[in-house]
Design a protein around this motif. Structure first.
Motif, PDB file in Angstrom:
ATOM      1  N   GLY A 129       0.823  -1.196   0.000  1.00 19.73           N
ATOM      2  CA  GLY A 129       0.000   0.000   0.000  1.00 19.73           C
ATOM      3  C   GLY A 129       0.860   1.250   0.000  1.00 19.73           C
ATOM      4  N   VAL A 130       0.200   2.387   0.038  1.00 21.84           N
ATOM      5  CA  VAL A 130       0.875   3.680   0.138  1.00 21.84           C
ATOM      6  C   VAL A 130       0.529   4.261   1.511  1.00 21.84           C
ATOM      7  CG1 VAL A 130       1.157   5.969  -0.856  1.00 21.84           C
ATOM      8  CG2 VAL A 130       0.731   4.013  -2.355  1.00 21.84           C
ATOM      9  N   TYR A 131       1.548   4.636   2.266  1.00 20.86           N
ATOM     10  CA  TYR A 131       1.352   5.058   3.653  1.00 20.86           C
ATOM     11  C   TYR A 131       1.956   6.440   3.911  1.00 20.86           C
ATOM     12  CZ  TYR A 131       0.412   0.080   4.429  1.00 20.86           C
ATOM     13  OH  TYR A 131      -0.098  -1.189   4.356  1.00 20.86           O
ATOM     14  N   GLU A 132       1.264   7.209   4.739  1.00 20.26           N
ATOM     15  CA  GLU A 132       1.816   8.445   5.280  1.00 20.26           C
ATOM     16  C   GLU A 132       2.240   8.152   6.721  1.00 20.26           C
ATOM     17  OE1 GLU A 132      -0.958  11.619   5.728  1.00 20.26           O
ATOM     18  OE2 GLU A 132       0.605  13.140   5.868  1.00 20.26           O
ATOM     19  N   ILE A 133       3.506   8.412   7.020  1.00 16.66           N
ATOM     20  CA  ILE A 133       4.061   8.054   8.332  1.00 16.66           C
ATOM     21  C   ILE A 133       4.590   9.311   9.013  1.00 16.66           C
ATOM     22  CG2 ILE A 133       5.860   6.730   9.511  1.00 16.66           C
ATOM     23  CD1 ILE A 133       5.547   4.614   7.345  1.00 16.66           C
ATOM     24  N   GLU A 134       4.233   9.457  10.275  1.00 11.48           N
ATOM     25  CA  GLU A 134       4.719  10.576  11.076  1.00 11.48           C
ATOM     26  C   GLU A 134       5.091  10.069  12.462  1.00 11.48           C
ATOM     27  OE1 GLU A 134       2.476  14.346  11.202  1.00 11.48           O
ATOM     28  OE2 GLU A 134       2.582  14.171  13.394  1.00 11.48           O
ATOM     29  N   SER A 135       6.263  10.454  12.958  1.00 13.28           N
ATOM     30  CA  SER A 135       6.678  10.077  14.314  1.00 13.28           C
ATOM     31  C   SER A 135       7.276  11.289  15.016  1.00 13.28           C
ATOM     32  CB  SER A 135       7.696   8.932  14.276  1.00 13.28           C
ATOM     33  OG  SER A 135       8.915   9.347  13.677  1.00 13.28           O
ATOM     34  N   PRO A 141       8.714  16.692  13.790  1.00 12.34           N
ATOM     35  CA  PRO A 141       8.403  15.279  13.578  1.00 12.34           C
ATOM     36  C   PRO A 141       9.073  14.731  12.322  1.00 12.34           C
ATOM     37  CG  PRO A 141       6.420  16.547  14.052  1.00 12.34           C
ATOM     38  CD  PRO A 141       7.518  17.534  13.788  1.00 12.34           C
ATOM     39  N   GLN A 142       9.332  13.439  12.331  1.00 13.79           N
ATOM     40  CA  GLN A 142       9.787  12.729  11.137  1.00 13.79           C
ATOM     41  C   GLN A 142       8.565  12.451  10.279  1.00 13.79           C
ATOM     42  OE1 GLN A 142       8.879   9.119  11.060  1.00 13.79           O
ATOM     43  NE2 GLN A 142       9.392   9.175   8.873  1.00 13.79           N
ATOM     44  N   ARG A 143       8.707  12.608   8.948  1.00 14.67           N
ATOM     45  CA  ARG A 143       7.572  12.383   8.046  1.00 14.67           C
ATOM     46  C   ARG A 143       8.041  11.653   6.796  1.00 14.67           C
ATOM     47  NH1 ARG A 143       6.307  17.716   9.988  1.00 14.67           N
ATOM     48  NH2 ARG A 143       4.272  17.751  11.034  1.00 14.67           N
ATOM     49  N   ALA A 144       7.131  10.848   6.230  1.00 17.48           N
ATOM     50  CA  ALA A 144       7.458  10.123   5.000  1.00 17.48           C
ATOM     51  C   ALA A 144       6.183   9.655   4.316  1.00 17.48           C
ATOM     52  CB  ALA A 144       8.356   8.934   5.299  1.00 17.48           C
ATOM     53  N   ILE A 145       6.238   9.533   2.989  1.00 14.76           N
ATOM     54  CA  ILE A 145       5.236   8.836   2.199  1.00 14.76           C
ATOM     55  C   ILE A 145       5.924   7.589   1.659  1.00 14.76           C
ATOM     56  CG2 ILE A 145       3.685   8.906   0.219  1.00 14.76           C
ATOM     57  CD1 ILE A 145       2.848  10.803   2.379  1.00 14.76           C
ATOM     58  N   VAL A 146       5.430   6.426   2.045  1.00 11.54           N
ATOM     59  CA  VAL A 146       6.109   5.167   1.738  1.00 11.54           C
ATOM     60  C   VAL A 146       5.212   4.291   0.873  1.00 11.54           C
ATOM     61  CG1 VAL A 146       7.182   3.100   2.710  1.00 11.54           C
ATOM     62  CG2 VAL A 146       7.351   5.267   3.919  1.00 11.54           C
ATOM     63  N   THR A 147       5.765   3.763  -0.202  1.00 18.85           N
ATOM     64  CA  THR A 147       5.058   2.814  -1.047  1.00 18.85           C
ATOM     65  C   THR A 147       5.650   1.429  -0.831  1.00 18.85           C
ATOM     66  OG1 THR A 147       4.595   4.480  -2.732  1.00 18.85           O
ATOM     67  CG2 THR A 147       4.423   2.178  -3.404  1.00 18.85           C
ATOM     68  N   ILE A 148       4.820   0.497  -0.407  1.00 19.27           N
ATOM     69  CA  ILE A 148       5.250  -0.887  -0.204  1.00 19.27           C
ATOM     70  C   ILE A 148       4.595  -1.732  -1.289  1.00 19.27           C
ATOM     71  CG2 ILE A 148       5.168  -2.874   1.357  1.00 19.27           C
ATOM     72  CD1 ILE A 148       5.259  -0.911   3.676  1.00 19.27           C
ATOM     73  N   ILE A 186       0.372   6.292  11.518  1.00 20.32           N
ATOM     74  CA  ILE A 186       0.446   5.762  10.158  1.00 20.32           C
ATOM     75  C   ILE A 186      -0.935   5.837   9.541  1.00 20.32           C
ATOM     76  CG2 ILE A 186       0.965   3.751   8.724  1.00 20.32           C
ATOM     77  CD1 ILE A 186       2.830   2.785  10.900  1.00 20.32           C
ATOM     78  N   THR A 187      -1.034   6.397   8.344  1.00 20.53           N
ATOM     79  CA  THR A 187      -2.283   6.463   7.601  1.00 20.53           C
ATOM     80  C   THR A 187      -2.097   5.760   6.274  1.00 20.53           C
ATOM     81  OG1 THR A 187      -2.797   8.615   8.596  1.00 20.53           O
ATOM     82  CG2 THR A 187      -4.058   7.977   6.647  1.00 20.53           C
ATOM     83  N   LYS A 188      -2.945   4.770   5.997  1.00 19.48           N
ATOM     84  CA  LYS A 188      -2.884   4.067   4.716  1.00 19.48           C
ATOM     85  C   LYS A 188      -3.683   4.856   3.693  1.00 19.48           C
ATOM     86  CE  LYS A 188      -3.300  -0.440   2.519  1.00 19.48           C
ATOM     87  NZ  LYS A 188      -3.723  -1.856   2.644  1.00 19.48           N
TER      88      LYS A 188
END
Length: 231
Positions: free
Chosen positions: A144-150, A192-199, A227-229
């Motif tokens: 999926g494609v995820y938006e990740i923030e920590s 915050p750390q942020r990323a858009i990740v494609t798995i 994490i938001t899918k």
């Protein structure tokens, strides 16, 4: 014979003028009305199969096909399996989404080591991402494609930077996080750390690495992972 031909023509004209088609019903309530024999106990075949494709057409649809619907069966580029419609206004295939799945995690008030330390947010507070689970220190996510923030909240007089890893390697599309504390006001500055990740594989494991700093002590239950899918 002439009567039969006339009756056939009149019947077709009636269908064209009426413009409604009913399946399992003689009183269609829309242009196409499909009813099952028993709504409370449907059969396994009571449904509509949308055309299934393993790749999008090599030639894009035109304006007359705006809104065309297909079901993608395999991951293609950044597109994961699901229903897609052709959006003529932006000339691309758009995925139908009913709602975004989400996960919220926290991390206890522990101490983190210096640069190179690997850690994760392993206390799941909420999750509607089906198939997400921990395997050792890695949080495994389905395709999926995820938006990740920590975000990390630190005790005074320390500074730290961290970043997200995907399958053991810092993800190049991730924006690193940084946190600086002060004696009087905790966390006077935090990014915050942020990323858009494609798995795209069967699953992908994410964790985090301290990329700068001599170590830090976290404030209990004040650090989080969201994490938001998206697809």
């Amino acid at each position: 014979m002439k009567f039969l031909i006339l009756a056939t023509v009149m019947s077709c004209a009636s269908l064209i003028s009426y413009g409604q088609v009913g399946i399992n019903t003689q009183l269609p309530q829309a242009l196409l009305d499909i009813e099952v024999s028993d709504p409370s106990a449907p059969d396994a075949t009571d449904g509509i199969l949308i055309p299934r494709v393993s790749a999008f057409p090599a030639v894009d649809p035109d304006a007359s096909q705006d809104g065309m619907l297909v079901y993608l069966t395999t991951t293609t580029g950044n597109s994961t399996p699901g229903f897609y419609y052709w959006n003529g206004a932006i000339t691309q295939w758009c995925k139908l989404m009913t709602e975004n799945a989400m996960m919220m995690c926290s991390i206890a008030g522990i101490g983190l080591g210096a640069s190179g330390t690997i850690f994760n947010f392993d206390n799941i507070r909420f999750s509607s991402i089906q198939g997400a689970n921990f395997v050792g220190n890695e949080l495994m996510l389905p395709p999926g494609v995820y938006e990740i923030e920590s975000d990390l909240r630190l005790n005074p007089n320390v500074a730290i930077e961290w970043n997200m890893r995907l399958n053991g390697t810092i993800y190049p599309g991730s924006i690193p996080g940084s946190s600086v504390s002060a004696v009087a006001l905790l966390n006077t500055s935090t990014n915050p750390q942020r990323a858009i990740v494609t798995i795209t594989s069967t699953s992908g494991g994410i964790d985090f690495e301290v990329t700068n700093g001599l170590g830090a002590s976290l404030i209990s239950d004040c650090s989080y992972l969201k994490i938001t899918k998206l697809q």
